[in-house]
Write a protein that holds these residues in place. Sequence first.
Motif, PDB file in Angstrom:
ATOM      1  N   MET A   1     -20.482  42.395 -14.685  1.00  0.00           N
ATOM      2  CA  MET A   1     -21.470  42.244 -13.406  1.00  0.00           C
ATOM      3  C   MET A   1     -21.953  42.816 -13.650  1.00  0.00           C
ATOM      4  O   MET A   1     -22.533  44.201 -13.638  1.00  0.00           O
ATOM      5  CB  MET A   1     -19.675  43.463 -12.380  1.00  0.00           C
ATOM      6  CG  MET A   1     -20.888  43.814 -10.410  1.00  0.00           C
ATOM      7  SD  MET A   1     -20.627  41.773 -10.016  1.00  0.00           S
ATOM      8  CE  MET A   1     -18.515  41.510  -9.628  1.00  0.00           C
ATOM      9  N   CYS A   2     -24.053  42.631 -12.488  1.00  0.00           N
ATOM     10  CA  CYS A   2     -25.069  43.124 -13.237  1.00  0.00           C
ATOM     11  C   CYS A   2     -25.426  43.258 -11.722  1.00  0.00           C
ATOM     12  O   CYS A   2     -25.546  43.227 -10.812  1.00  0.00           O
ATOM     13  CB  CYS A   2     -26.001  41.777 -13.406  1.00  0.00           C
ATOM     14  SG  CYS A   2     -25.336  40.875 -15.007  1.00  0.00           S
ATOM     15  N   LEU A   3     -25.276  44.970 -11.767  1.00  0.00           N
ATOM     16  CA  LEU A   3     -26.094  46.342 -10.603  1.00  0.00           C
ATOM     17  C   LEU A   3     -27.482  46.101 -10.831  1.00  0.00           C
ATOM     18  O   LEU A   3     -27.734  45.733 -11.990  1.00  0.00           O
ATOM     19  CB  LEU A   3     -24.835  46.611 -10.502  1.00  0.00           C
ATOM     20  CG  LEU A   3     -22.964  46.944 -10.371  1.00  0.00           C
ATOM     21  CD1 LEU A   3     -23.203  48.370 -10.794  1.00  0.00           C
ATOM     22  CD2 LEU A   3     -23.129  46.400  -8.851  1.00  0.00           C
ATOM     23  N   LYS A   4     -27.942  46.625  -9.819  1.00  0.00           N
ATOM     24  CA  LYS A   4     -29.166  46.999 -10.137  1.00  0.00           C
ATOM     25  C   LYS A   4     -29.028  47.753 -10.801  1.00  0.00           C
ATOM     26  O   LYS A   4     -30.954  48.119 -11.645  1.00  0.00           O
ATOM     27  CB  LYS A   4     -30.055  48.006  -8.826  1.00  0.00           C
ATOM     28  CG  LYS A   4     -30.395  47.202  -8.032  1.00  0.00           C
ATOM     29  CD  LYS A   4     -30.710  47.248  -6.237  1.00  0.00           C
ATOM     30  CE  LYS A   4     -30.353  46.400  -4.769  1.00  0.00           C
ATOM     31  NZ  LYS A   4     -31.345  46.478  -3.917  1.00  0.00           N
ATOM     32  N   THR A 117      -5.971  42.486  -7.604  1.00  0.00           N
ATOM     33  CA  THR A 117      -7.179  43.752  -7.759  1.00  0.00           C
ATOM     34  C   THR A 117      -7.830  43.115  -8.103  1.00  0.00           C
ATOM     35  O   THR A 117      -9.451  43.457  -7.208  1.00  0.00           O
ATOM     36  CB  THR A 117      -6.487  45.307  -8.381  1.00  0.00           C
ATOM     37  OG1 THR A 117      -4.464  45.705  -7.565  1.00  0.00           O
ATOM     38  CG2 THR A 117      -7.547  46.449  -8.657  1.00  0.00           C
ATOM     39  N   GLY A 118      -8.123  42.966  -9.005  1.00  0.00           N
ATOM     40  CA  GLY A 118      -9.504  42.501 -10.244  1.00  0.00           C
ATOM     41  C   GLY A 118      -9.673  41.301  -9.220  1.00  0.00           C
ATOM     42  O   GLY A 118     -11.824  41.917  -9.361  1.00  0.00           O
ATOM     43  N   ASN A 119      -9.707  40.582  -8.912  1.00  0.00           N
ATOM     44  CA  ASN A 119     -10.680  39.220  -7.921  1.00  0.00           C
ATOM     45  C   ASN A 119     -10.782  39.911  -6.810  1.00  0.00           C
ATOM     46  O   ASN A 119     -12.513  39.382  -6.618  1.00  0.00           O
ATOM     47  CB  ASN A 119      -9.460  37.881  -8.119  1.00  0.00           C
ATOM     48  CG  ASN A 119     -10.051  37.309  -7.580  1.00  0.00           C
ATOM     49  OD1 ASN A 119     -10.305  36.739  -6.170  1.00  0.00           O
ATOM     50  ND2 ASN A 119     -10.805  35.983  -8.694  1.00  0.00           N
ATOM     51  N   TYR A 122     -13.926  41.884  -7.108  1.00  0.00           N
ATOM     52  CA  TYR A 122     -15.131  41.329  -8.466  1.00  0.00           C
ATOM     53  C   TYR A 122     -16.037  40.770  -7.031  1.00  0.00           C
ATOM     54  O   TYR A 122     -16.890  41.231  -6.838  1.00  0.00           O
ATOM     55  CB  TYR A 122     -14.826  41.347  -9.884  1.00  0.00           C
ATOM     56  CG  TYR A 122     -15.183  39.393  -9.382  1.00  0.00           C
ATOM     57  CD1 TYR A 122     -16.221  39.389  -9.242  1.00  0.00           C
ATOM     58  CD2 TYR A 122     -14.198  38.852  -9.244  1.00  0.00           C
ATOM     59  CE1 TYR A 122     -16.457  36.924  -9.586  1.00  0.00           C
ATOM     60  CE2 TYR A 122     -14.076  37.264  -9.202  1.00  0.00           C
ATOM     61  CZ  TYR A 122     -15.137  36.596  -9.780  1.00  0.00           C
ATOM     62  OH  TYR A 122     -14.917  34.958  -8.894  1.00  0.00           O
ATOM     63  N   LYS A 123     -15.027  40.480  -6.574  1.00  0.00           N
ATOM     64  CA  LYS A 123     -15.846  39.418  -4.925  1.00  0.00           C
ATOM     65  C   LYS A 123     -16.393  40.694  -4.053  1.00  0.00           C
ATOM     66  O   LYS A 123     -17.341  40.026  -3.479  1.00  0.00           O
ATOM     67  CB  LYS A 123     -14.816  39.038  -4.747  1.00  0.00           C
ATOM     68  CG  LYS A 123     -14.303  37.786  -5.730  1.00  0.00           C
ATOM     69  CD  LYS A 123     -13.695  36.494  -4.913  1.00  0.00           C
ATOM     70  CE  LYS A 123     -13.587  34.916  -5.618  1.00  0.00           C
ATOM     71  NZ  LYS A 123     -12.484  33.774  -5.293  1.00  0.00           N
ATOM     72  N   ALA A 124     -15.463  41.854  -3.952  1.00  0.00           N
ATOM     73  CA  ALA A 124     -16.213  42.430  -3.158  1.00  0.00           C
ATOM     74  C   ALA A 124     -17.812  43.005  -3.049  1.00  0.00           C
ATOM     75  O   ALA A 124     -18.949  43.392  -2.659  1.00  0.00           O
ATOM     76  CB  ALA A 124     -15.080  43.452  -2.593  1.00  0.00           C
ATOM     77  N   VAL A 125     -17.242  43.673  -4.602  1.00  0.00           N
ATOM     78  CA  VAL A 125     -18.646  43.869  -5.164  1.00  0.00           C
ATOM     79  C   VAL A 125     -19.678  43.657  -5.248  1.00  0.00           C
ATOM     80  O   VAL A 125     -20.713  43.827  -5.249  1.00  0.00           O
ATOM     81  CB  VAL A 125     -18.406  44.975  -6.616  1.00  0.00           C
ATOM     82  CG1 VAL A 125     -19.668  45.495  -6.776  1.00  0.00           C
ATOM     83  CG2 VAL A 125     -17.243  45.757  -6.523  1.00  0.00           C
ATOM     84  N   VAL A 132     -25.487  40.375  -9.571  1.00  0.00           N
ATOM     85  CA  VAL A 132     -24.978  39.363 -10.513  1.00  0.00           C
ATOM     86  C   VAL A 132     -23.455  39.194 -10.635  1.00  0.00           C
ATOM     87  O   VAL A 132     -23.416  39.830 -11.637  1.00  0.00           O
ATOM     88  CB  VAL A 132     -26.651  38.825 -10.694  1.00  0.00           C
ATOM     89  CG1 VAL A 132     -25.558  37.560 -11.657  1.00  0.00           C
ATOM     90  CG2 VAL A 132     -27.654  39.158  -9.474  1.00  0.00           C
ATOM     91  N   ALA A 133     -22.648  38.648 -10.738  1.00  0.00           N
ATOM     92  CA  ALA A 133     -21.707  38.273 -10.950  1.00  0.00           C
ATOM     93  C   ALA A 133     -21.057  37.198 -12.110  1.00  0.00           C
ATOM     94  O   ALA A 133     -21.814  36.456 -11.949  1.00  0.00           O
ATOM     95  CB  ALA A 133     -20.642  38.207  -9.836  1.00  0.00           C
TER      96      ALA A 133
END
Length: 171
Positions: A1-4, A117-119, A122-125, A132-133
């Motif tokens: 998960m690539c965040l800013k 929980t994981g799926n 990750y989609k919510a984030v 960028v997932a």
Amino acid sequence: MCLKTKVLVYGDCAVNQDPDAKELAQIAISSVKTAQAFGLDAKVAMLSYSTGESGHGRDVDKVRQATKILQKKDKDFLVEGPIQYDAAVNKKVALSKLPNSKVAGYANILIFPDLNTGNNTYKAVERSSNAVAIGPILQGLNKPINDLSRGCSIGDIVNTVAITAIQAGQQ
């Protein structure tokens, strides 16, 4: 998960529906290896709806047991669990919930207790933060094999192919 501001490794968000404690520990170890292959200094959060000793129940106990399995291993990474997502990634929350933890507030590998929980996380984030997932990246296999969601974009395909090529070059 690539965040800013950072890169996070999420596991498992695609395959294991309800892993037991031993499987959760192995997911964490595989996730550490993936993170280290890309230059991350591993700080593992074993996620739960409870932090530290604040809660009990089958789900929390599974995460607590998986954390104990990891703590007994000769390892080159830090691990904390059970820990809630907010305490794992937010320094201010971490100070109030686990002030003496070396992982809380700094976690970069987040191990979810189950696929649901994981799926969903990750989609919510990804969708709510413009992160960028990349992946799912399948781990623990003899060869690099990765997955794409039915709703993936061209960018998702390019990123997954790039990760797979990097993995193949590391073998």
